[in-house]
Design an enzyme around this catalytic site. Structure first.
Site, PDB file in Angstrom:
ATOM      1  N   GLU A  90       9.784  -2.298  -5.695  1.00  0.00           N
ATOM      2  CA  GLU A  90       8.450  -1.739  -5.495  1.00  0.00           C
ATOM      3  C   GLU A  90       8.489  -0.240  -5.237  1.00  0.00           C
ATOM      4  OE1 GLU A  90       7.906  -4.621  -1.905  1.00  0.00           O
ATOM      5  OE2 GLU A  90       6.614  -2.908  -1.532  1.00  0.00           O
ATOM      6  N   CYS A 103       6.921   7.082  -3.381  1.00  0.00           N
ATOM      7  CA  CYS A 103       7.986   6.533  -2.548  1.00  0.00           C
ATOM      8  C   CYS A 103       8.748   5.530  -3.404  1.00  0.00           C
ATOM      9  CB  CYS A 103       7.344   5.843  -1.339  1.00  0.00           C
ATOM     10  SG  CYS A 103       8.518   4.935  -0.330  1.00  0.00           S
ATOM     11  N   CYS A 110      18.457  -4.820   0.734  1.00  0.00           N
ATOM     12  CA  CYS A 110      19.137  -3.876   1.622  1.00  0.00           C
ATOM     13  C   CYS A 110      19.999  -4.680   2.580  1.00  0.00           C
ATOM     14  CB  CYS A 110      18.090  -3.083   2.412  1.00  0.00           C
ATOM     15  SG  CYS A 110      18.779  -1.847   3.529  1.00  0.00           S
ATOM     16  N   CYS A 114      17.732  -3.709   9.669  1.00  0.00           N
ATOM     17  CA  CYS A 114      16.808  -3.224  10.703  1.00  0.00           C
ATOM     18  C   CYS A 114      15.813  -4.337  11.039  1.00  0.00           C
ATOM     19  CB  CYS A 114      16.077  -1.968  10.233  1.00  0.00           C
ATOM     20  SG  CYS A 114      17.205  -0.602   9.910  1.00  0.00           S
ATOM     21  N   CYS A 117      12.073  -4.474   9.559  1.00  0.00           N
ATOM     22  CA  CYS A 117      11.887  -4.113   8.145  1.00  0.00           C
ATOM     23  C   CYS A 117      11.936  -5.346   7.244  1.00  0.00           C
ATOM     24  CB  CYS A 117      12.953  -3.109   7.746  1.00  0.00           C
ATOM     25  SG  CYS A 117      12.825  -2.607   6.022  1.00  0.00           S
ATOM     26  N   CYS A 331       7.101  -1.746   3.705  1.00  0.00           N
ATOM     27  CA  CYS A 331       8.202  -1.749   2.737  1.00  0.00           C
ATOM     28  C   CYS A 331       8.703  -3.152   2.442  1.00  0.00           C
ATOM     29  CB  CYS A 331       9.414  -1.118   3.391  1.00  0.00           C
ATOM     30  SG  CYS A 331       9.598   0.577   3.251  1.00  0.00           S
TER      31      CYS A 331
END
Ligand code: SAH
Length: 342
Positions: A90, A103, A110, A114, A117, A331
């Site tokens: 995205e 962005c 990932c 975190c 997130c 995100c």
């Protein structure tokens, strides 16, 4: 064979090996990066013969526009793009008075973990190629018909975990023969991988570094970001200082405010102690709650107090304006909701 990831030099080499003239490389490069041609067909000053050969041997990467959501509040658009291998990423397009910002994602998934997130919930799938980062920009520029002026690497992924491709992407998008985006208008955000920050400092790029700080003590940072077990705040901040010394670019610190976790005045005081005297800018981000975790956004009053405290102490801190609040903000949420449907 990924022609969109090739530098001008690499293109020259490739054409030479095909028995073509070197000057063709610049034409080709300009078609790909300056005009963002969507196909070889458009490349009218290149011979039909060569175009056919390229089409077979070097298919031009295109992203599939799977979904676009537009905010009724501020016109922000969230794009979900399909990659050739079936993965999706995205990207977000934001309209500002000082120019349009995009962005982009740097990885599929990932592995940084975190806690707040959504991008990291399923781990890392793979790195994105330079071409796959570029195409997020080109596809959006084509779709909106407007130029992209600023790029932030704050979508899914940790840029320093895909270092070489990220740096190559920066060189391509800022090249004089290509899109000519100013290096100063690019922000690379990292959760704080020390080797990456130090390496980037020596690339002679004028990009802005943003560090995801989110806490002012090692203990608290560990609760939010597993990467804090690997590097202490001192090591990360020293690396940022080194980045500033080398590049003279002011570093930004991202601080997502989570209710009851890192948002009281004592936290603000500790943050001030940490950054006192540094040439930096603090971006306060009201955390965007995700359904998989029970973190809550701080109250408006609390955010204001936090910011005022820092400002009174002479620290530049601003609260990031929330864009596209009505369209699956955080995100990685669009990608996740797409995957869960399949
Ligand atoms: N991996 C890089 C870049 C991608 S994340 C990094 O960590 O900096 C971009 C920024 O968004 C980071 O500051 C990240 O901590 C923050 N972020 C991620 N999820 C968030 C959420 N739900 N609410 C607020 N900020 C978030």
């Amino acid at each position: 064979m990924d022609i969109k990831s090739m530098s001008l030099k690499e293109l020259e080499e490739m054409l030479k090996n095909m028995g073509e003239k070197a000057f063709r490389a610049k034409q080709l490069y300009q078609w790909i990066h300056e005009k963002q041609a969507a196909s070889y067909e458009e490349m009218s000053n290149i011979s039909l013969d060569l175009r056919k050969k390229l089409e077979i041997e070097f298919p031009l990467l295109r992203l599939k526009k799977i979904q676009v959501k537009e905010s009724a509040i501020d016109g922000t658009r969230k794009y979900l793009f399909g990659l050739p291998d079936g993965n999706v990423v995205e990207s977000v397009w934001m309209k500002y008075h000082h120019g349009n910002s995009v962005c982009i994602s740097t990885q599929v998934g990932c592995r940084m973990g975190c806690r707040f997130c959504a991008s990291t919930l399923d781990g890392l799938e793979r790195n994105l190629l330079p071409s796959e980062m570029l195409e997020q920009i080109y596809a959006i520029a084509r779709d909106t018909g407007e130029r992209v002026a600023n790029i932030v690497l704050m979508g899914t992924g940790e840029p320093m975990d895909n270092y070489d491709n990220v740096v190559k992407f920066v060189r391509l998008i800022t090249s004089f023969e290509g899109y000519k985006l100013s290096q100063r208008n690019i922000t690379i955000s990292t959760c704080g991988i020390v080797e990456g920050i130090r390496r980037l400092a020596k690339e002679e790029l004028a990009v802005t570094l943003a560090l995801s700080l989110h806490a002012a003590t090692d203990e608290k940072r560990k609760q939010l970001m597993p990467v804090a077990y690997k590097y202490t705040l001192k090591e990360v901040l020293d690396a940022c200082e080194y980045y500033f010394q080398q590049t003279k670019r002011r570093v930004s610190f991202e601080y997502s405010l989570v209710a009851g976790v890192n948002d009281n005045l004592e936290d603000a005081r500790e943050l001030w102690q940490l950054v006192k005297g540094k040439n930096c800018h603090i971006n306060l981000i009201p955390v965007n709650p995700i359904k998989e975790r029970d973190f809550k956004q701080s109250e408006k009053k609390q955010i204001q107090q936090f910011k005022d405290f820092l400002n009174q102490k002479g620290v530049t801190a601003t609260v990031r304006r929330e864009m596209g609040r009505d369209i699956d903000g955080a995100c990685g949420q669009l990608r996740r909701s797409h995957m869960n449907k399949q």
